[in-house]
Each structure stands twice: as C-alpha cells, then as structure tokens.
Design an enzyme around this catalytic site. Sequence first.
Site, PDB file in Angstrom:
ATOM      1  N   THR A 132       2.869  -0.797   3.069  1.00 10.52           N
ATOM      2  CA  THR A 132       4.090  -1.007   3.860  1.00 10.52           C
ATOM      3  C   THR A 132       4.717   0.361   4.065  1.00 10.52           C
ATOM      4  O   THR A 132       4.262   1.362   3.505  1.00 10.52           O
ATOM      5  CB  THR A 132       5.105  -1.907   3.115  1.00 10.52           C
ATOM      6  OG1 THR A 132       5.690  -1.152   2.043  1.00 10.52           O
ATOM      7  CG2 THR A 132       4.463  -3.168   2.556  1.00 10.52           C
ATOM      8  N   ASP A 133       5.791   0.417   4.856  1.00 13.37           N
ATOM      9  CA  ASP A 133       6.465   1.696   5.081  1.00 13.37           C
ATOM     10  C   ASP A 133       7.006   2.258   3.767  1.00 13.37           C
ATOM     11  O   ASP A 133       6.950   3.462   3.524  1.00 13.37           O
ATOM     12  CB  ASP A 133       7.606   1.530   6.087  1.00 13.37           C
ATOM     13  CG  ASP A 133       7.067   1.233   7.481  1.00 13.37           C
ATOM     14  OD1 ASP A 133       5.880   1.573   7.734  1.00 13.37           O
ATOM     15  OD2 ASP A 133       7.793   0.649   8.289  1.00 13.37           O
ATOM     16  N   CYS A 134       7.536   1.380   2.909  1.00 18.30           N
ATOM     17  CA  CYS A 134       8.123   1.878   1.668  1.00 18.30           C
ATOM     18  C   CYS A 134       7.114   1.928   0.513  1.00 18.30           C
ATOM     19  O   CYS A 134       7.339   2.597  -0.494  1.00 18.30           O
ATOM     20  CB  CYS A 134       9.353   1.070   1.293  1.00 18.30           C
ATOM     21  SG  CYS A 134       9.155  -0.700   1.467  1.00 18.30           S
ATOM     22  N   TYR A 135       6.005   1.196   0.644  1.00 22.91           N
ATOM     23  CA  TYR A 135       4.928   1.217  -0.367  1.00 22.91           C
ATOM     24  C   TYR A 135       3.611   1.489   0.359  1.00 22.91           C
ATOM     25  O   TYR A 135       2.824   0.581   0.592  1.00 22.91           O
ATOM     26  CB  TYR A 135       4.863  -0.115  -1.114  1.00 22.91           C
ATOM     27  CG  TYR A 135       6.052  -0.360  -2.024  1.00 22.91           C
ATOM     28  CD1 TYR A 135       6.026   0.044  -3.355  1.00 22.91           C
ATOM     29  CD2 TYR A 135       7.202  -0.978  -1.535  1.00 22.91           C
ATOM     30  CE1 TYR A 135       7.115  -0.163  -4.173  1.00 22.91           C
ATOM     31  CE2 TYR A 135       8.303  -1.187  -2.350  1.00 22.91           C
ATOM     32  CZ  TYR A 135       8.251  -0.778  -3.669  1.00 22.91           C
ATOM     33  OH  TYR A 135       9.319  -0.986  -4.469  1.00 22.91           O
TER      34      TYR A 135
END
Lengths: 135, 417
Positions: free
Chosen positions: B138-141
């Site tokens: 994901t964007d944050c992970y």
Amino acid sequence: MPNKRLVLLFPPHLIEEPVTYRLIKGYDVKVNILRGKIVPRDYGRLVVEVDGTQEAVDGALAYLEQVGVGVQPLAKDVRWHEERCIECTACAAVCPTGALAVSRPDMRIVCDHDKCIGCELCVPVCPFQAIEILL
Amino acid sequence: MAKTIQQINEKIKSGQAVVCTAEEIIGIAREKGHARAAAEVDVVTTGTFAPMCSSAAYFNVGHSKPRIKLGGGRVTLNDVPVYTGLAAVDFLLGATALPDEDPRNRIYPGKFLYGGGHVIEELVGGKAVQLVAQAYGTDCYPRRKLETWISLEDMNEAMLFNIRNCYQNYNVAVNTSDRTIHTYMGVLQPKMRNAGYCSAGQLSPLLNDPHYRTIGMGTRIFLGGGIGYVVGSGTQHSPAVPRLENGVPRSGAGTLAVTGELKQMQPRWLRGASFLGYGATMAVGIGIPIPILDEEMLRCTAVTDADLVAQVVDYSSDYPERVANSLAEVSYAELKSGTITVNGKNIRTAGLSSYARAREIAGTLKAWIQQGSFLLSEPVAPIADQDSGLVCKPLVEKPIANHQRFNQVPVHLAGGR
C-alpha cells in the site's frame, strides 16, 4: 542363562552364509527371529532372541564374531527420549511385553529395555515422538 | 469458619499459609475430617497437562523498514501459516495449523509431525524461527516481501491465548468397529481392544471446583510454566449437563479460556503433539489454586478418582455421527487401574492427559504459593454454572440456495456500481 535379545548386523558379503542354521545346528541354541531387514548393498539386520546354556550361547556369540556378524544388544537400538516423554501412558496400553509400563499409583512410565522386542507398536501411538527404534 | 481470599493472601504474604495439592488433601480430609481440614488448609492446588487443541498465540513482530502490511497478506512461521486478518504486524498462530505442504491424511494415516503447537514450543524454548511473508503493498506499507529469523525476544508482544482449555471431564474413547481408527483420543484398536481417556481426575482443576465458585474471570493460574489468567469460560462451556450427587459432571462440561505472556513460559509445559491420522496440536500445562473458603470447598477438593466418572463413547460411529450415546459409565479409579470393563469385556486403558505431570504442576504451584511469590486473585466475574441452563448447541444446517450464493460484494458496499 536368561535369553538374550540381540541385533545381528550382516555385512553384504555374508549374504550367502546360512548363519541362523549354523547357530541352531552347530551350537544348539534356540533362535527366535523377531524381525529382519535386508537392504541391497547394505548391512542386513536380524533381531533375534537367543536362548540356551551359557556355554552354547558363548559359543554362538564367538562364532558370530568370527564370521564377521556384528552383535549388539537390542536395548541399544531402542531409545526412550525421556525429555520428550510427557508420561501420558498411551504407549503402555499397546506394548505387548510390558517394556513400557505404568507404575501405579504414581502413574509414571517405566521403560525396561530388556523386555523390548522391537515391535514398534509404541512408535506411532506416541504423540511426542518420544520413542525411537533404530532397526 | 469461613475465610476470604484476602485473608488467605495475608497468610501467603506472611509465609503462614497452609497449602497442599488436590492429591494430598484427600488423605488430610480423611484423617482430620472435613471441618478441621477446612479450618487448617488455606489453598489446594490442582494441575492438568494434556493436549488442548483450541490453544493459540498472538504476536506483534514490530515494523520492518520499509514497512509491510502483513494484515490481509500471507505469513508463515517455519512454513506453518498464521492468521493475518488483523493490523499491520499482528498475527495469530493456532496450535493445529499445518504447513501447506503437509500431506494431511492423503497418505493415511497422516503423521502431522510439525504444526502450530511445535512452533510455539520452539519459540518458548528460545529458538529462532523463520518468518516468511507476502503482502499486497500500500502507499503507507509499500513492502511486498519479508523473510527473517525471529525469536520471542525480538517480538513486542507474544501472548498465549487459548479459547478452550481445561475441560471439566471428558469422554473415554473406544472403537467397536472392526478396523483400527485414528482419533484425537489416540489410535483405537478394533473391537474395543483399548480405550483412551483424557483427564487428570482428582487433580483436574474444574473437577475440584465443580460449580466454579472460586474460579472465574481474572483468576491467576499456572499456565505453560509461567503465570497466566482465566479469561472466562471457554468455548463449548456446558455447565448444565447431568451431574453426580457430589456436583461433579458425569461427562464433558465446563471449559476455560486462558491467557498469559509466552515470554515467561517454559517449553516443558507447552509441547507440540502429533496425533497419527488426526493432526497436530499442543499439550498445555495448567494449574489452578483453589482457596478453601469453607467446608464446602474442602469437600469439593477432597474428591477422589473413585468419586469421578466418565462416559465410554464409540468413536467409530456414535461420535463421528454425533449420536449421543454412552456405552458405559466408568470411574477414574478404574481408568487409572489400566483396565475397564464394558459389556463384560476387559479393555486396556491409555491416558492422554499426563497424571504424573499434573502432579508436578500442582506441586510447583504449591511451592510458588508457599514461597509467597504467587498470590490468589479474586475473580472479577463468575463463570456460568449449572443453573444457567447453558449447554453446547449442535450446528443446525440451513441450506444455501443457488441464487443466494455469496459471490459479490453486497450492493450497499459496492458504491452503486
């Protein structure tokens, strides 16, 4: 002379030698074969009970040594890993000879290697792989 | 003369508490009588050590750099898959989980040599295991893959959390068919040639407090060689089953959910187990202290194997077909003698629960209390008793029609598309 339970190790070159026949005919010992295992180009293994007078058994053992058959007590090939055993007693109910037995009333497992015939019935019923039979 | 848990704790702190095991109390009660024994003894310790399949552990492994979202991804520990339907780096490992590559019962009977319980045992034993993860990114992970050795000391939290342990009584399993069967009660020979049982009997925690008077949510216990707590009743808690006059259930009844920090436990008391033809699981050691509040509690803890019974159940047909049927009722004294008699036939018995280890647990807990290092805790909520009418319900199947098949996201969640 109590009977002896032995593991006989046959080197590949002895495959033609009628060792059991010579033990019985030549030394007058009773040989009860408990199990046998022959692997191509490897040592053959025979688990036997040998019974007779002290003299007969000594003679039989000397013959085995002379022809190059390895002899070791069965007890050596039966391993009860105490540190893995939780003493649940599952093994004792299937052991036909009482080699694995329950001492009562403390419900502990007692392992008498000398009574073991290497049948391996205990191996699959132990959930903790605490018994190993190297036959 | 009644006592409170507070008063007992004061005695423990001052080293004055009289503690004995549930085995020792039998002789004491016989010798001194219930009233005197109740006045003199403060705590009776119990113990059990047996396979308990609904055991699990959850972990927080810390955040990698860059970060990875294990939640919704796929994670294995030594090839054993864990449940990842949680936040980024939390997951849960169940005792019966198996590697994908395990052939199960395809080669019957399967051996199930390594499963979730074995991983937990290795971790508690201080060993490092291999964590292998795939995630979707994901964007944050952003990270998609992770492979690392990890041991308990590397983790933030590692908690044992068992949703059903410590069964109050259990079936005795036999096999009336003419072929060998492989069950969670062991390998059962045809024509009732052997029987498997699984309870510590007179030492078992819930058989010594049959109406859960002193055991409830928050009770401090011996768990896996360390300290744990009762969360509440466990799944399938069934207090409203038939009982004997002494209050003890005649068959499986109450259960407990328990938890505790894995980092302070010992591999001797959390042991991976493999049941031929059945699966992998874990043996769990639990000990519960029972405060002798009054003569009634003393009477409960003085129960003996001869006063406790179990039902003999046929695991070749009745059990798998969910037919409620008991072939016989036998006492734990008979079971532990090595032979029971069912329909005139003598049957060799085998335990799955270790009485020797149960005694060791009760003795260890007794020593902790005598040393003043273990205080009793007051339950913060009770466990449902017989009067609740609670029994474990069977599953009533409701057929799913073809047009009802769940094959799309519900309309109200699909954004009108």
